[in-house]
Design a protein around this motif. Structure first.
Motif, PDB file in Angstrom:
ATOM      1  N   GLN A  19       0.494  -1.643  -0.060  1.00  0.00           N
ATOM      2  CA  GLN A  19       0.118   0.326  -0.026  1.00  0.00           C
ATOM      3  C   GLN A  19       0.957   0.759  -0.359  1.00  0.00           C
ATOM      4  N   PHE A  20       0.473   1.910  -1.035  1.00  0.00           N
ATOM      5  CA  PHE A  20       1.886   3.325  -1.204  1.00  0.00           C
ATOM      6  C   PHE A  20       1.570   3.664  -2.397  1.00  0.00           C
ATOM      7  N   GLN A  21       1.453   5.111  -2.739  1.00  0.00           N
ATOM      8  CA  GLN A  21       1.396   6.028  -3.814  1.00  0.00           C
ATOM      9  C   GLN A  21       3.001   6.388  -4.138  1.00  0.00           C
ATOM     10  N   VAL A  22       3.352   6.697  -5.263  1.00  0.00           N
ATOM     11  CA  VAL A  22       4.070   7.799  -5.974  1.00  0.00           C
ATOM     12  C   VAL A  22       3.543   8.587  -6.601  1.00  0.00           C
ATOM     13  N   PRO A  23       3.910   9.469  -6.005  1.00  0.00           N
ATOM     14  CA  PRO A  23       3.058  11.587  -7.040  1.00  0.00           C
ATOM     15  C   PRO A  23       3.632  11.392  -7.910  1.00  0.00           C
ATOM     16  N   ALA A  24       2.942  12.179  -8.998  1.00  0.00           N
ATOM     17  CA  ALA A  24       3.741  12.471 -10.332  1.00  0.00           C
ATOM     18  C   ALA A  24       5.043  13.261 -10.390  1.00  0.00           C
ATOM     19  N   GLY A  25       6.070  12.556 -11.350  1.00  0.00           N
ATOM     20  CA  GLY A  25       7.340  13.976 -10.586  1.00  0.00           C
ATOM     21  C   GLY A  25       8.160  13.249 -10.360  1.00  0.00           C
ATOM     22  N   GLN A  26       8.122  12.238  -9.470  1.00  0.00           N
ATOM     23  CA  GLN A  26       9.102  12.468  -8.204  1.00  0.00           C
ATOM     24  C   GLN A  26      10.037  11.130  -8.666  1.00  0.00           C
ATOM     25  N   VAL A  27      10.916  10.990  -7.874  1.00  0.00           N
ATOM     26  CA  VAL A  27      11.441   9.554  -8.098  1.00  0.00           C
ATOM     27  C   VAL A  27      11.439   8.908  -6.998  1.00  0.00           C
ATOM     28  N   VAL A  28      11.550   7.656  -6.615  1.00  0.00           N
ATOM     29  CA  VAL A  28      11.412   6.777  -5.570  1.00  0.00           C
ATOM     30  C   VAL A  28      12.125   5.705  -5.872  1.00  0.00           C
ATOM     31  N   ALA A  29      12.969   5.153  -5.076  1.00  0.00           N
ATOM     32  CA  ALA A  29      13.822   3.985  -5.276  1.00  0.00           C
ATOM     33  C   ALA A  29      13.239   3.207  -4.152  1.00  0.00           C
ATOM     34  N   LEU A  30      13.653   2.350  -4.129  1.00  0.00           N
ATOM     35  CA  LEU A  30      13.138   0.818  -3.614  1.00  0.00           C
ATOM     36  C   LEU A  30      14.663  -0.218  -3.452  1.00  0.00           C
TER      37      LEU A  30
END
Length: 326
Positions: A19-30
């Motif tokens: 359960q998570f969101q990634v806002p448009a235009g962001q860089v998210v690392a896994l």
């Protein structure tokens, strides 16, 4: 957005209640230990597989409600395995967008820090790379694959260990170029090199298929035991105000002849396993990977091209033998 997403392959539970969101235009690392589910997570986004429960949403729309061609036009992916074909450097980059101009191909190559070695090749962009890109080094193959994704100019870019074969200097150049590209573009970055991820807008920590924590680098370093352990395994441990670093491991590089022989043996072994899976009608999960272009899936072993399947059959699903051409 991943909305209570679970994924199971056969009887094996791979991801549970993400359960998570990634806002448009962001860089998210896994990040997370090996086997935590990082690659499985990004594969759900581009429908290599479909969720068992829950929803994966882009702009509030379930990815299963998009036509595959429309979905995959929005997403560019650089997988762990570099997938090159026996054509020229330019042709391999153009696979990302076949109607691109020569200038656009060169611009993508520069962004991927590939042009500096391409122009030194005997025929430049017209150099034939050989089956599986055998005439190039691992780092060169990785940069060509990255240039292909950059040329596609997707709204969402997935980098799954996309710079693992590069030296730190090349990786820093590419990361700087990607940072400029990231404006207005959503990026999901999977990497074991945590030092390259500290400037991400958010870092999502996975463990055993579940979200352990999400936050910025310094926050996670202070509160997330898993992240703290991963960071200090790579970067040393703190003793007072000093950082104790592990001595470097020295590895003898393989000669070109040794590398080619190793890859040929790997190709023969993987091809035999894949053919046997096809003959028996078994799933090919773990035996092959694929490259996407519109609704087409190009199925390949880890080492070489194998067949093209049209119609958007989800990767990993059992496929009838008549759908494949050896």
């Amino acid at each position: 957005e991943f909305k209570d997403v679970s994924f199971q392959y056969g009887s094996q539970s791979v991801l549970q209640h993400l359960q998570f969101q990634v806002p448009a235009g962001q860089v998210v690392a896994l990040v997370g230990p090996s086997g935590a589910g990082k690659t499985s997570l990004v594969n759900l986004l581009i429908r290599f597989w479909d969720v068992t429960d829950g929803q994966v949403l882009i702009d509030g729309v379930d990815v299963r409600d998009y036509a595959l061609a429309d979905l995959r036009r929005q997403v560019g992916s650089v997988p762990q395995e570099t997938l090159l074909f026996s054509g020229t450097v330019a042709e391999n980059i153009l696979y990302g967008r076949p109607d691109a101009t020569d200038d656009e191909v060169r611009s993508a190559a520069r962004a991927a820090n590939a042009e500096e070695f391409v122009v030194r090749l005997k025929r430049g962009y017209d150099t034939v790379v050989g089956e599986r890109g055998v005439k190039l080094s691992g780092g060169q193959r990785q940069r060509i694959t990255l240039a292909r994704a950059i040329l596609k100019n997707p709204r969402i870019l997935i980098l799954d260990e996309a710079t693992s074969a590069l030296d730190p200097e090349s990786e820093a150049i590419i990361n700087a170029n990607l940072a400029r590209m990231a404006q207005g573009r959503t990026m999901l970055v999977v990497s074991h090199r945590l030092g390259s991820l500290v400037s991400s807008d958010a870092i999502l920590v996975l463990e055993r298929g579940q979200v352990a924590d999400i936050g910025k680098h310094q926050e996670l370093l202070e509160r997330c035991e898993i992240y703290h352990k991963l960071w200090h395994e790579q970067n040393g441990h703190l003793t007072g105000n000093n950082v104790q670093r592990k001595p470097p491991v020295r590895i003898r590089p393989l000669s070109l002849e040794e590398s080619n022989a190793t890859e040929i043996r790997q190709f023969q072994s993987e091809t035999a396993a894949l053919r046997e899976a096809l003959r028996q009608g078994r799933s090919m999960l773990g035996l092959a990977a694929c490259v996407l272009r519109g609704p087409e899936i190009v199925l390949v072993t880890r080492s070489a091209g194998f067949a093209t399947i049209s119609g958007g059959v989800p990767f990993g699903a059992p496929m009838p033998n008549q759908a494949l051409a050896s």
